[in-house]
Design a protein around this motif. Structure first.
Motif, mmCIF file in Angstrom:
data_model
loop_
_atom_site.group_PDB
_atom_site.id
_atom_site.type_symbol
_atom_site.label_atom_id
_atom_site.label_comp_id
_atom_site.label_asym_id
_atom_site.label_seq_id
_atom_site.Cartn_x
_atom_site.Cartn_y
_atom_site.Cartn_z
ATOM 1 N N LEU A 27 0.815 -1.225 0.000
ATOM 2 C CA LEU A 27 0.000 0.000 0.000
ATOM 3 C C LEU A 27 0.842 1.266 0.000
ATOM 4 O O LEU A 27 0.303 2.369 0.118
ATOM 5 N N THR B 247 2.859 4.597 -0.630
ATOM 6 C CA THR B 247 2.614 5.720 -1.539
ATOM 7 C C THR B 247 3.816 6.648 -1.665
ATOM 8 O O THR B 247 3.738 7.654 -2.370
ATOM 9 N N ARG C 88 2.976 -4.201 -6.757
ATOM 10 C CA ARG C 88 2.433 -4.225 -5.394
ATOM 11 C C ARG C 88 2.053 -5.642 -4.958
ATOM 12 O O ARG C 88 2.106 -5.968 -3.772
ATOM 13 N N LEU D 6 1.805 -7.952 -1.487
ATOM 14 C CA LEU D 6 0.492 -8.369 -0.975
ATOM 15 C C LEU D 6 0.306 -9.881 -0.969
ATOM 16 O O LEU D 6 -0.460 -10.411 -0.161
#
Length: 461
Positions: free
Chosen positions: A91, A93, A162, A166
């Protein structure tokens, strides 16, 4: 192998595979990740370095902590941390958040790997069952590293980088939920006080060593920070060795490293674990920079190496049982060296890809056979209460080797002309092969059983 032992094995192998994947999953995706989050070209390498620093620097400390508070507890805390760190990375950023997640993943790896290996060796008694379990564990570690490169390329091209983070979250969650019902911690805990000065010296020394080697690989031997860090690491680790010899309850009783099987087993582990990942790196540069392959194609070319690792894990315990650990280690290193050496004949066109596939397949078989022998040698002949220490040392050897091999071979290639030069990459691959062969010769001599003096020849009086 009982049903209970089988469940333990599956659970621990799943955790080890996940950790090995994390070490390499972002290597082929670094440019994409850097562009996505705004990393500069110079700082993108820290995505890999932050993980390697923490994984290598804190492994021995966490391995010893497991002897104090319980290996199962450290294993569960580490897997929980891995899941949370992976979620944070997926997640992320900003560069700061991603680097925090990678450092946390490295710390989780430093906690889980020695704890899982120690739980494995205390679950299986010394003998064929343990050799088979260690062989499968070696398959998961080596195959996981290779699969990480493959998976990173696939996920980057097909979905998003990503998912390289994950995908760990559900695996970690399942392991944490199931582990308390499957695993137990039978070994007695250490009741002495933790050697904090020794922990500080070895951790800071390893951090300086990995950081210095990484800068050396990035900027070459002209970088004063790289040379300074390597020299500082030598001083700190020498101080650690001296301090441990005087401490009443040392973090690492140096006498364990003077045991022939443990000491030379770790030498073999360092050689094979440093040079095989370095070869993967050099081949990645060769296929992407010179042959023009994309990350997905590069990853798929490494499937042959992964298949060889699986076969090596199946035959490795049998080789050790049939010919002895010494012959298995030396033979495995020799095969790895010879097949690596053949890669210096790789050319500037895709016609050489068949050579890459064939040599990495056979070389990986030898590589994993050497790993199986290394783990058996480094953990044999020790009581259960020293298994945490022995596996911590073996795991530290493994993590530091992986962290050092890539930057050192990168530095060799850069000094010879750069990572986009065929002659420079050939030279680095040749150096890789020579290092492995030298390791094989040293280990062959070091692991040789000492000669027994005939009783009749002993003088008396």
């Amino acid at each position: 192998m009982t049903r209970g032992q089988g469940l333990v094995l599956v659970l621990l192998l799943a955790s080890q595979f996940t950790l090995a994947v994390d070490f390499s999953v972002l290597n082929v995706a670094l440019p994409t990740v850097g562009t996505s989050l705004g990393f500069s070209d110079a700082n993108a390498q820290w995505i890999a370095t932050a993980f390697a620093l923490c994984a290598a620097g804190f492994t021995l400390l966490f391995g010893r902590i497991g002897d104090y508070v319980g290996k199962l507890r450290v294993f569960l805390i580490g897997m929980t941390a891995l899941g949370l760190a992976s979620l944070l990375g997926g997640l992320a950023t900003s560069p700061a958040i991603l680097l925090t997640a990678r450092a946390a993943q490295g710390l989780a790896t430093a906690a889980v790997t020695p704890a899982a290996l120690s739980l494995l060796t205390t679950t299986f008694p010394e003998g064929p069952a343990r050799q088979r379990a260690l062989g499968l564990n070696s398959v998961m570690m080596s195959t996981g590293f290779t699969c990480g490169a493959i998976l990173g390329g696939v996920l980057t091209d097909v979905a998003s980088w990503r998912w390289a983070f994950l995908i760990n979250v559900p695996i970690a969650a399942v392991v944490v939920v199931v582990a308390p019902f499957v695993l137990s911690d039978p070994a007695a805990r250490v009741r002495t006080r933790l050697d904090l000065p020794g922990a500080a010296l070895v951790t800071s020394g390893l951090l300086a060593l990995v950081y210095g080697a990484t800068r050396l690989g990035e900027r070459g031997a002209d970088d004063p920070w790289a040379i300074g860090c390597v020299l500082a690491a030598v001083v700190l680790l020498a101080g650690f060795w001296a301090a441990e010899r005087r401490h009443s309850h040392p973090l690492v009783p140096v006498t364990i490293l003077t045991r022939r099987t443990v000491g030379w087993g770790n030498v073999a582990g360092f050689v094979t674990f440093s040079m095989e990942p370095a070869l993967v790196f050099l081949l990645t540069m060769y296929m992407q920079h010179l042959l023009g392959l994309n990350p997905l194609q590069t990853g798929l070319m490494l499937v042959a190496m992964g298949a060889g690792a699986i076969i090596g894990g199946m035959v490795g315990p049998r080789v050790s049982a049939a010919f002895g650990v010494r012959r298995a280690v030396v033979g495995g290193l020799t095969v790895q060296s010879v097949l690596t050496g053949l890669l210096v004949f790789s050319g500037p066109t895709t016609a050489s890809l068949w050579l890459v596939a064939a040599t990495t397949f056979v070389g990986a078989i030898g590589h994993v056979c050497a790993i199986v022998g290394f783990m058996v040698s480094a953990t044999s002949g020790l009581p259960d209460h020293e298994q945490g220490l022995a596996t911590g040392v073996a795991t530290m050897t493994q993590q530091v080797a992986i962290a050092l091999g890539v930057p050192v071979m990168s530095a060799v290639a850069i000094a010879a002309g750069g990572l986009d030069s065929l002659s420079a990459l050939r030279l680095a691959i040749g150096v890789d092969a020579v290092v492995v062969l030298t390791g094989a010769l040293l280990v062959a001599r070091g692991l040789r059983a000492p000669r027994q003096t005939p009783v009749a020849a002993v003088k008396t009086g």
